[in-house]
Design an enzyme around this catalytic site. Structure first.
Site: not given
Length: 477
Positions: A221, A223, A228, A395, A397, A402
């Protein structure tokens, strides 16, 4: 009147059901899952054996056993060289405003810990994000490594692919890894133009419907983009028109990182690429000495079902929530917590910590949506605040704890992300970045509707019933 055939068929079904229960139930118990998931699977197998068998075959098996062995072998083979390369080039961070025990845990979870000298750019809008990614592709000099759960064969997918084609034509090494389930609609011929100019394309944990490799759990899942060895992108966006905001109102979160933390993402890509293709990329050319680009202390943690020892992302979040003194703000599209995480949020709220959830008012996964809502009453009674966002599908996350601790990435607040999928999150220990994300969170809350216990008390019976039914399935979602 029953016939001998009916009697024979009934007896056969009973024998088959008993056989399924006798064989499958010990397997479920021996897997030593979280107790709620074990109980849910056991009840399904006992009361609806044939359906339980099919469901377990598709969603519940741990056929990852041999894959786990392969994965651990991959990590064992690559770990010494990766550690040597990273120790040579990373500067250990001096974390300010973070409890000493969290600092210690951060080092324990990846053996090296956070690094200083990073520059982090936060993106909210899909159009801005993909423009930045395309620009980085066009400026790449040596290599581009790309790993995505979903890569759609639409206008945005073609745009990113064509940018990679331009890079490959300039002589840049291009490697693309997509998840075989997440990118199932994107056929192999879509990437053929990239392969024809020298790009390499792999698929993670291929699914074969004609073999035992039908398991659709344990997906990658993550991404990840690394350019470089010193520029990286990560977050919640996949590649497609939806995530670019071209198909429907969509709100997401991504980050561009310049500096030493890019090596953390490179490490994860190298392990996943080796797992999928067998090519070892752990070479100094892919881990160049980093230029200190900024003043942000950060760390990229990866976790998955083949982890040895600790579920790094879950462990860090749980520990940080337990030590929170001011706030725990969570933005997530899918909220289905397990009991320990639920207790951590309730306890924090009860001791006066400002606990807030920002969730979508509508979801693309109704089952998960209703299961998540079944936890709301207990949180609200403890003093937490819940906001439903209507203008767009959330969508993103992200978790803000704090004043100095934030994380964003691919990990949803559900058990699939914490225990079944391969995930990756960027952890940022930096007051200015934390302040930016907090203000962004507050701005979104001002556009959202706050859920109250009075509103929940007026909930129609049919909605309560949906929540109660899906709550039973929560350990499996």
């Amino acid at each position: 009147m029953s016939t001998p055939w009916d009697h024979w068929l009934g007896t056969t079904i009973i024998i088959l059901d008993l056989l399924i229960i006798a064989v499958l139930l010990p397997i479920v118990i021996m897997q030593r899952r979280e107790s709620g998931a074990t109980l849910a699977w056991a009840l399904a197998i006992i009361f609806i054996p044939i359906i339980g068998l099919l469901g377990f075959w598709l969603f519940g098996t741990t056929r990852l056993y041999f894959r786990k062995r392969k994965r651990r072998k991959v990590e064992a083979e690559l770990a010494p060289d990766i550690k040597r390369l990273k120790l040579d080039i990373q500067q250990e961070a001096q974390l300010i405003g973070i409890p000493a025990s969290i600092v210690h845990l951060a080092h324990q979870l990846d053996k090296i810990g956070p690094s200083d000298g990073n520059q982090v750019q936060i993106y909210r809008e899909g159009a801005t994000t993909f423009h930045a990614i395309e620009t980085a592709f066009d400026e790449a000099k040596h290599h581009i490594h790309v790993l995505y759960y979903i890569w759609e064969a639409d206008a945005t997918g073609r745009r990113m692919r064509d940018a990679l084609i331009r890079a490959a034509q300039r002589g840049v090494e291009v490697r693309v890894l997509v998840d075989d389930v997440g990118s199932r609609h994107t056929r192999r011929h879509f990437f053929k133009p990239l392969q024809q100019v020298g790009g390499q394309v792999g698929r993670f944990l291929k699914v074969n419907l004609l073999s035992r490799r039908i398991n659709i759990n344990h997906r990658n899942h993550r991404k990840i983009i690394v350019i470089d060895g010193d520029i990286a992108f990560t977050g919640g966006m996949n590649i497609g028109n939806v995530y670019a905001g071209l198909a429907e109102p969509w709100l997401d979160l991504h980050a561009q990182i310049r500096g030493p933390v890019a090596k953390d993402l490179q490490e994860t890509f190298c392990e996943d690429w080796y797992h999928a293709t067998g090519e070892n990329l752990v070479k100094s050319i892919y881990f160049p000495v980093s230029v200190l680009e900024g003043a942000v202390s950060a760390q990229f943690l990866a976790s998955g079902p083949a982890d040895q020892g600790w579920q790094a992302i879950y462990t860090m979040l749980f520990a940080a929530m337990g030590m929170a003194t001011e706030r725990i703000w969570v933005e997530t599209p899918y909220f289905v917590p397990d009991r320990p995480l639920m207790l951590a949020l309730q306890t924090a709220a009860l001791r006066g910590v400002d606990v807030r959830l920002l969730l979508p008012a509508k979801s693309d996964h109704p089952l998960v949506y209703y299961a998540g809502r079944s936890f709301w009453d207990d949180l609200l009674r403890a003093g937490a605040r819940i906001f439903e966002y209507y203008p767009a599908m959330i969508h993103a996350k992200a978790v803000m704890i704090d004043s100095h601790f934030v994380t964003l990435g691919s990990t949803n607040m559900d058990q699939r992300s914490f225990r079944l999928n391969f995930e990756g999150n960027l952890f940022i220990y930096d007051a200015p970045i934390a302040a930016q994300l907090r203000q962004d969170f507050l701005d979104l809350c001002h556009q959202a509707r706050e859920v109250t216990l009075k509103m929940r008390a007026r909930l129609p019976l049919i909605e309560r019933f949906k929540e109660s039914i899906t709550h039973i399935l929560a350990p499996l979602l």
